[in-house]
Every structure is written in C-alpha cells, then in structure tokens.
Design an enzyme around this catalytic site. Structure first.
Site, PDB file in Angstrom:
ATOM      1  N   ARG A 256       0.840  -1.199   0.000  1.00  0.00           N
ATOM      2  CA  ARG A 256       0.000   0.000   0.000  1.00  0.00           C
ATOM      3  C   ARG A 256       0.877   1.252   0.000  1.00  0.00           C
ATOM      4  NH1 ARG A 256      -4.176   0.290   4.531  1.00  0.00           N
ATOM      5  NH2 ARG A 256      -4.969   1.995   3.229  1.00  0.00           N
TER       6      ARG A 256
ATOM      7  N   CYS B 180      -0.650   6.362   8.844  1.00  0.00           N
ATOM      8  CA  CYS B 180      -1.029   5.054   8.294  1.00  0.00           C
ATOM      9  C   CYS B 180      -2.147   5.340   7.309  1.00  0.00           C
ATOM     10  CB  CYS B 180      -1.448   4.083   9.401  1.00  0.00           C
ATOM     11  SG  CYS B 180      -2.806   4.683  10.435  1.00  0.00           S
TER      12      CYS B 180
END
Length: 286
Positions: free
Chosen positions: A181, A240
């Site tokens: 990601r 995050c």
C-alpha cells in the site's frame, strides 16, 4: 498500585479479572466487515470486557475533508468512558485479535485525554485463548462514573504540520501501512494509492514477535534508533491509512523508552482529500 502504561501481560490481567479498579475493553474490528468484531464479542470475550466499536465509539463522523477515522469529540468520548465506568482511578486494558492493531487506537485516545493508566494486552485475545484463560458471552455489570477529559493536543499533528515535517531534514514521517500500500502497488481501502512524499515505511507488524507479542524493549530501541538516523524521536510524525495502526508504532517507541512523537490522525485517507497535496509511489524516497 502499579500503573501499566504501555503493555500488560495475560498473566497480570488474569490476576485482576475480579478487581473493580481494572476495566477491560474488547476492540476487535475488521475494516472490511464493520460488524465482525461485535459478533465475535457477543460470541465470547474476556470476562468483564466492554466492547468499543472503532467506527461508532472511537471516531467522529466522516466529512469530505477528513480521513476514514476522524478523532472523536473529546467530550463525547469522555461521556462514553464515564458510562463504561472509567475514571482517573481505573487501570484500563485494551485488546483485540489482530496484534493490537485496532486496540492501540483506544490506548492512544485515552492517553490523548490525559489517562495514562491504559495498557495493551500483550499478545491479545489469541494469547489469552492459547493459555486457556476464561472467556464468557455474559455482558459486564457496569457502574457508571464520570470521566474528566484533559486533551493533550500536542500529541497530534494536522496536515499542515505534516507538509512541513516531510520537507524538514530534522523531522521524519513514518508510515505504518503494509509495503504494497505504501508503494502504491495495491490499494484496497482508499481512493488513491501511494504515500506522503518524504515519508518512510515501517509496517506495524515489524514490532511483533513470532508469538504475537511485542518485541523486547531493547530490540525495539535499536530498531527505531536505526530508523531515525539521528533525528530526535520527538520529531517523528506517525501516519497510516486512517490514524489507527500508526498508534502501534507510537506504542512500540514508548515500549522502547523513546519519546514517541506525534500522530497524524487523518493520515493517508485525509491527505488525499485535497488534490493540491503531493503524493508519491514506489519505495521510500521515490
């Protein structure tokens, strides 16, 4: 009374199951199935545990300019904590079944509201179950009280501060998402793939030992000092996808005996709501 502020062992919690001064929260949650954690809690949980739902209890409503899990209103969270029986005299323990990746959100939120006596159950529910410690489907008996919030807003950064930090050689932005990601190779949750330019990737699972507990403090200390490359720990901003798993790295730094820096609560999912903010793909520094 010993105050636990980062981790607590399954053995210590088992000794305090009948202690009215200890309050336990089950924070199980699955991003792709928002009711999975609640169903699991209803099936069985640590005796006395309350269930805290990430979306309903530990966030405020999403807005067009926010990330997926905006910080909750401090007063509203304080009222819930009071209804759950939490006040300044209580030791809080939080757990999940995913290496602490969800429960660390409530750990950080309580610290943000000025309640230091909160710890993550090391190894979580899986370790508790392996040790054949008790579980129940019974709901806890709760005596409501009053929780007084004392928000520590120096603990978090907004997007403007992150924009400055990412360009400052004396600061560091650490992204806790999985490598695929971060690199932009695969994005399952957010509309845009990639990462904040200048940030580095340290996946939160790297903090975990083979048995699902956190690595020893000495090992975490060496690891994070190597990541920092001389940058003062307090100059770190943690990100995050939505400000949840980043708290795992914050806790790791505290276990390591280092100042943990700040959380960017909006994280990647907020960063990408403004098309003027830059994005990067590939490995760190690309």
């Amino acid at each position: 009374m010993t105050k636990f502020t980062n981790l607590v062992s399954t053995e210590a919690l088992a000794r305090h199951l009948d202690d009215p001064n200890w309050i336990v929260f089950d924070c199980r949650f699955t991003l792709t199935d928002q009711e999975a954690g609640r169903r699991a809690y209803q099936h069985g949980h640590i005796p006395g545990a309350r269930y805290a739902h990430l979306d309903e209890d530990l966030c405020s409503p999403i807005t067009p300019a926010s990330g997926r899990h905006p910080l909750p209103d401090p007063q509203m969270l304080a009222e819930k904590l009071g209804r759950w029986g939490v006040d300044e005299t209580r030791q809080v323990v939080v757990y999940d079944d995913s290496f602490g990746s969800m429960a660390v959100r409530l750990w950080w939120l309580l610290r943000w509201l000025g309640h230091d006596a909160v710890a993550l159950l090391d190894g979580g529910l899986p370790r508790w179950m392996r040790q054949k410690l008790p579980v129940t489907a019974d709901l806890p008996q709760i005596i409501p009280t009053r929780f007084i919030p004392r928000p520590q807003d120096a603990m978090w950064a907004d997007a403007a501060e992150v924009e400055q930090a990412r360009q400052d050689p004396d600061r560091l932005v650490i992204d806790a998402r999985p490598e695929e990601r971060f690199k932009g190779e695969r994005e399952m949750l957010d509309k845009v793939a990639g990462h904040i330019p200048g940030s580095i990737n340290w996946t939160f699972e790297e903090n975990i030992d083979f048995d699902g507990t956190y690595l020893p403090a000495e090992e975490l200390h060496e690891t994070y000092l190597a990541l920092l490359h001389g940058i003062p720990p307090q100059q770190v901003v943690h990100v995050c996808g939505s400000g949840v798993t980043a708290c795992h790295n914050i806790l790791a730094m505290e276990i390591a005996g280092l100042p943990s820096g700040k959380l960017y609560p909006g994280s990647w999912s907020e960063w990408i709501t403004d098309p003027s903010r830059p994005i990067a793909v590939g490995a760190s520094g690309e």
